[in-house]
Scaffold this motif. Sequence first.
Motif, short mmCIF file in Angstrom:
data_model
loop_
_atom_site.label_atom_id
_atom_site.label_comp_id
_atom_site.label_asym_id
_atom_site.label_seq_id
_atom_site.Cartn_x
_atom_site.Cartn_y
_atom_site.Cartn_z
N PRO A 162 32.78 56.18 -104.21
CA PRO A 162 32.93 57.23 -103.19
C PRO A 162 32.29 56.82 -101.88
O PRO A 162 31.31 56.07 -101.86
N GLU A 163 32.85 57.32 -100.81
CA GLU A 163 32.32 56.97 -99.48
C GLU A 163 30.98 57.63 -99.20
O GLU A 163 30.18 57.10 -98.44
N LYS A 164 30.76 58.80 -99.80
CA LYS A 164 29.49 59.48 -99.56
C LYS A 164 28.64 59.46 -100.82
O LYS A 164 29.15 59.29 -101.93
N VAL A 165 27.37 59.66 -100.65
CA VAL A 165 26.45 59.70 -101.78
C VAL A 165 26.68 61.01 -102.53
O VAL A 165 26.70 62.08 -101.93
N ILE A 166 26.89 60.91 -103.84
CA ILE A 166 27.16 62.13 -104.60
C ILE A 166 25.95 62.61 -105.38
O ILE A 166 26.02 63.58 -106.11
N GLU A 167 24.84 61.93 -105.26
CA GLU A 167 23.62 62.38 -105.92
C GLU A 167 23.04 63.52 -105.08
O GLU A 167 22.65 63.33 -103.94
N ASP A 168 23.01 64.67 -105.67
CA ASP A 168 22.38 65.79 -104.99
C ASP A 168 21.44 66.49 -105.96
O ASP A 168 21.35 66.14 -107.13
#
Length: 106
Positions: free
Chosen positions: A17-23
Amino acid sequence: MSFNHAIPYYDLPLLPPEKVIEDIAILKKTILAGRALSELEGAITNVPNPAIFIDTINLQEAQGSSAIENIITTQDELFRASLNEYANTSSATMQIIYYKMHIVWH
């Protein structure tokens, strides 16, 4: 229309993914899952034969996968067959037992 590996199939996003998905929500769920696994690990040490418990997971997966192919049996039949009580075992049950063995061995 021909296949083009550069274009996502059904508009699925490219990996990674282009963005960080760890939230925070994902990390909290990960912590809860880790705790649940630790509790299970602790509880299973009280079972006389933990392998039987683990084996049921593979057996249920094999039963579910076989049901897709219209090979139907009961869990009672599967448990009896998995304990090597093959007398009066249906062919559907034996097919699922063989399928489970294939899952475990591969």
